[in-house]
Enzyme design. Structure first.
Site, mmCIF file in Angstrom:
data_model
loop_
_atom_site.group_PDB
_atom_site.id
_atom_site.type_symbol
_atom_site.label_atom_id
_atom_site.label_comp_id
_atom_site.label_asym_id
_atom_site.label_seq_id
_atom_site.Cartn_x
_atom_site.Cartn_y
_atom_site.Cartn_z
ATOM 1 N N HIS A 139 1.662 4.495 -2.777
ATOM 2 C CA HIS A 139 1.760 5.953 -2.570
ATOM 3 C C HIS A 139 3.114 6.458 -3.060
ATOM 4 O O HIS A 139 3.225 7.484 -3.722
ATOM 5 C CB HIS A 139 1.662 6.286 -1.071
ATOM 6 C CG HIS A 139 0.271 6.290 -0.516
ATOM 7 N ND1 HIS A 139 -0.722 7.092 -1.018
ATOM 8 C CD2 HIS A 139 -0.288 5.615 0.515
ATOM 9 C CE1 HIS A 139 -1.838 6.906 -0.304
ATOM 10 N NE2 HIS A 139 -1.603 6.004 0.622
ATOM 11 N N GLU A 154 -4.768 7.744 -2.686
ATOM 12 C CA GLU A 154 -5.320 6.483 -2.180
ATOM 13 C C GLU A 154 -5.652 5.542 -3.335
ATOM 14 O O GLU A 154 -5.610 4.325 -3.187
ATOM 15 C CB GLU A 154 -6.577 6.748 -1.343
ATOM 16 C CG GLU A 154 -6.291 7.272 0.056
ATOM 17 C CD GLU A 154 -5.520 6.286 0.918
ATOM 18 O OE1 GLU A 154 -5.857 5.090 0.927
ATOM 19 O OE2 GLU A 154 -4.559 6.719 1.583
ATOM 20 N N HIS A 167 0.834 -1.208 0.000
ATOM 21 C CA HIS A 167 0.000 0.000 0.000
ATOM 22 C C HIS A 167 0.870 1.261 0.000
ATOM 23 O O HIS A 167 0.711 2.135 -0.860
ATOM 24 C CB HIS A 167 -0.905 -0.028 1.243
ATOM 25 C CG HIS A 167 -1.785 1.179 1.397
ATOM 26 N ND1 HIS A 167 -3.116 1.175 1.047
ATOM 27 C CD2 HIS A 167 -1.538 2.423 1.870
ATOM 28 C CE1 HIS A 167 -3.638 2.376 1.287
ATOM 29 N NE2 HIS A 167 -2.702 3.152 1.801
ATOM 30 N N GLU A 168 1.785 1.336 0.935
ATOM 31 C CA GLU A 168 2.618 2.546 1.028
ATOM 32 C C GLU A 168 3.532 2.673 -0.189
ATOM 33 O O GLU A 168 3.805 3.785 -0.648
ATOM 34 C CB GLU A 168 3.429 2.555 2.331
ATOM 35 C CG GLU A 168 2.614 2.472 3.625
ATOM 36 C CD GLU A 168 1.520 3.532 3.768
ATOM 37 O OE1 GLU A 168 1.674 4.630 3.207
ATOM 38 O OE2 GLU A 168 0.500 3.244 4.433
#
Lengths: 493, 493
Positions: B266, B292, B262-263
């Protein structure tokens, strides 16, 4: 008065915020930042530094200081804040901004050129940029020199207020005359000392545990501090509630062990500064030399003493395991107190360390005084190493190219290292008359020693300079004889 | 023009330097700073923030912008820089400085009060400060609201330009109508899925190795990035050459595994921003929702697909060892795609996540609209959880007190989380028509997917807002139907 000083405080707080940000960037850069970030980040740091300089050289700040002086009635702390601010202003006000920006860029290029030159043993590629740096620094010093003051004395004063070549010439002469023969004797005895147990494939995790244990043992607080890893150990601080040290873990465990005690010594100084001083221009250690005094006191004077290790040697053996665990303490003490002249300053023992500084002091004086051209640096360097340490570098990488300082434009910094040791010895002999240092060490009461230093030195920050501290603590002005005595007692036959 | 814009750039660079410093302080605070440092450091950050605000609200900046507009002839990038600067100015210019400073202090106190309230399950102790925060934020929004604009719409616009309650009401209605029944079915099926192999005392060192491997596998660059540990995973960046992610290592390995993906999603966004945009007001991701979108696309849409794991599952098994090593991939896929309603948003599965956001959206609208008093928050919260997720918190710690956002004054932020998922689905269906996503995943060609996103989204930074990106990439405006379709295809019977 109160109102003017309040305005001054607010402006100084803005400057402090910018400075603290730069400290954090530097810390981050040395310990964590990805290598690809440097160029972009440098742009941001450059802007912060400009914003800082603008405050320092602003008419607003100059006026506030003038008004403070005129209105008078300053408390002791306010007086010191005004004095330090005046000094910071006078350090920058006559430096042409554009020229200084060009210098910053030169220096940031230069460290890269130096690193490559050292790697490739190619002094010639570094010489032109070094010559340019020296010429810039001389111009800047000339802007600030008082009537009759030499340029090198201007530079020395930045690191050690109240010290100049007159005092340092005496100091280094004493060192030369006493240490050179002492080292020759000690070195012969040292050859027979075994050190194999210091480099026996101990895991990094054990070194980490030992580093943390030792830092805490001497009084470093992890609630107000951080221990990280960097290529070269250093200490920095954001304020007295955030003091950070680094170490590195290599093949020899004594390297990280003593570097951690050394940096913790620096850290205790900053942690001990009073709450009402921190984040003001008075809220740092008094000088480079007084800082080195604290770190070397911890690393060498107590850190390499038998009494220091007696209560913890078992624990350290447990942490590292074999072969250290079954090595007698006396063997360990002998190994970490060997004195053998080497080529590299940062690896030098306590006795020969001063001679490494002596070489640099003599050379800096000549370089800034215009008596030595950069082209002849290597031969002069090598000659002095042969004369004082009895050995000669086979390459410039191991010689004149070993230190980063000159590539960063730092001239006048090196002497502080040796002064620190000398301050430490002077304080140590006085301390021993007041508290039972050895007994305290043997009983593991490091807190009593820390409190002694905090009470007499740490808490004051820059309220006093190093000579005033020495006078107040020891009852006399700076004197090299304690350092010589200390080295003779420790390393003499 | 060139000259005016150059002046503007120099001023914006000063603002960017201050902002970058604040980002670094925040990073440091979350990952490393000693806990005793907070109070003193906050003072410095406060000063940097004030210096930033002064630039943004300065007459100099306003004049430069006015001159740029008057002179005209702006390039596309210059036009965007001017536009973003105008928006930043209008965000701050009417906010009374003293009131805003008081608000920052309130908020910095509030997060502590919230943390304690959560720990002690004591909503009543948090209620008064929350009421005060809401009232401040409403006042600030009122300063900036356009004719006829609701206060909550002002707040929503800060996180997602071009979105308001009209669009979001439709969006969340679709979610509610479709996900609530879907979750009920999926949850029943999920009960039977075993997950024991996800929490089998795997050592932290294995989790670390897996995290590093996965980050690099999706394209995170350690030459331009850092991976650290913090209580809650997050991503931040100093510029496009220094992007930092964090994770945490707990009992369940899927927590760190998917948080890292997830990060990294980003991070790829920020790493992909063009060099001529970074360090300008256009040099960040387009919006919270588009950010997101990237992270959830990586974490969920591809990261929880079988094709993603096929080429690397063996390697991951090797890293973690038993029992994962001998767990069939199908069991792993089933376990990481379970959908079971829970109380905690950050632990929610992909399907129920939107409902957690729905609850918060409806409540924020009421709180800001003045239709709900803080005192009734817990019962309204609990009622909505019962209605949408079919479960009810037994304590406020597990309920209304779980998120930090409101204590930080963030209202209008939550919807971006759900919008991100919806943007991701819309882009995904279009992407599949252009490149063979599943085949690429199966062949480990993550670079092709990354380049697709970089080419169409990442590189532009804030040159376009999220709706413009969606139009350019997918040929149509934002539409929730792809998200619903995606969830139905994945979780439907």
């Amino acid at each position: 008065m109160a109102e003017t000083f309040e305005k001054l405080n607010r402006l100084l707080e803005r400057a402090a915020a910018l400075q603290t940000a730069m400290v954090l960037f530097e810390w981050d850069n040395e310990t964590l930042a990805p290598k690809g970030a440097a160029l972009h980040t440098a742009k941001m740091i450059g802007s912060l530094s400009e914003q800082y300089m603008e405050i320092v050289t602003s008419a607003e700040l100059a006026d506030l200081i003038k008004t403070c002086r005129k209105e008078g009635g300053l408390t002791g702390l306010q007086e010191a804040v005004v004095r330090e601010t005046e000094e910071e202003i006078s350090r920058w006000k006559d430096i042409p901004v554009a020229e200084y920006r060009a210098f910053r860029e030169l220096v940031s290029r230069a460290t890269g050129i130096w690193a490559k030159a050292r790697e490739e043993n190619d002094f010639a590629s570094f010489a032109p940029v070094l010559r340019e740096i020296i010429s810039c620094q001389k111009r800047f010093a000339a802007c600030r020199a008082k009537e009759g003051q030499s340029l090198y004395d201007v530079m020395l004063g930045d690191y050690e207020k109240g010290f100049d070549t007159e005092i340092l010439d005496d100091f280094f002469r004493e060192l030369r005359e006493n240490i050179v023969p002492l080292l020759r004797e000690a070195s012969e005895r040292s050859q027979k000392i075994r050190t194999d147990f210091l480099s026996a494939d101990y895991p990094v995790s054990a070194q980490e545990r030992a580093a943390r244990f030792l830092a805490e043992y001497v009084g470093f607080s992890f609630d107000r501090g951080v221990l990280s890893v960097s290529a070269h150990p250093f200490t920095t601080n954001l304020h007295n509630h955030d003091v950070r040290i680094t170490t590195h873990y290599g093949k020899r465990i004594d390297s990280s062990v003593f570097s951690v005690i050394h940096e913790a010594g620096h850290a205790l100084y900053e942690l001990g500064i009073r709450d009402d001083l921190t984040q003001t221009p008075v809220g740092q250690g008094a000088s480079m030399g007084m800082h080195e005094c604290q770190s070397r006191f911890y690393e060498n004077i107590i850190g390499r003493s038998r009494a220091f290790w007696e209560p913890i040697y078992g624990k350290i053996g447990e942490i590292f395991g074999e072969p250290l665990a079954s090595t007698p303490l006396d063997d360990f003490m002998a190994a970490v107190n060997r004195a053998v002249p080497g080529l590299i300053r940062t690896e030098a023992d306590e006795l020969s360390y001063g001679l490494h500084i002596l070489v640099r002091y003599e050379i800096e004086k000549m370089l800034i005084g215009g008596e030595l051209d950069v082209d002849h640096l290597p031969e002069v360097w090598n000659g002095k190493y042969r004369e004082y340490l009895g050995i000669c570098p086979e390459s410039d990488s191991q010689g004149v190219l070993q230190d980063i300082h000159w590539s960063q434009g730092s001239f006048g910094y090196f002497p502080s290292y040796a002064l620190g040791s000398a301050f430490g010895a002077q304080i140590y002999y006085h301390m021993k008359e007041e508290i039972p240092v050895e007994d305290l060490l043997r009983e593991g009461k490091l807190g009593d020693i820390r409190e002694y230093l905090r009470d007499r030195i740490h808490q004051y920050g820059k309220l006093k300079d190093s000579r005033a501290i020495l006078r107040d603590v020891t009852g006399e002005d700076f004197s090299p004889r304690y350092y010589i005595r200390y080295l003779k007692e420790k390393y003499g036959a």
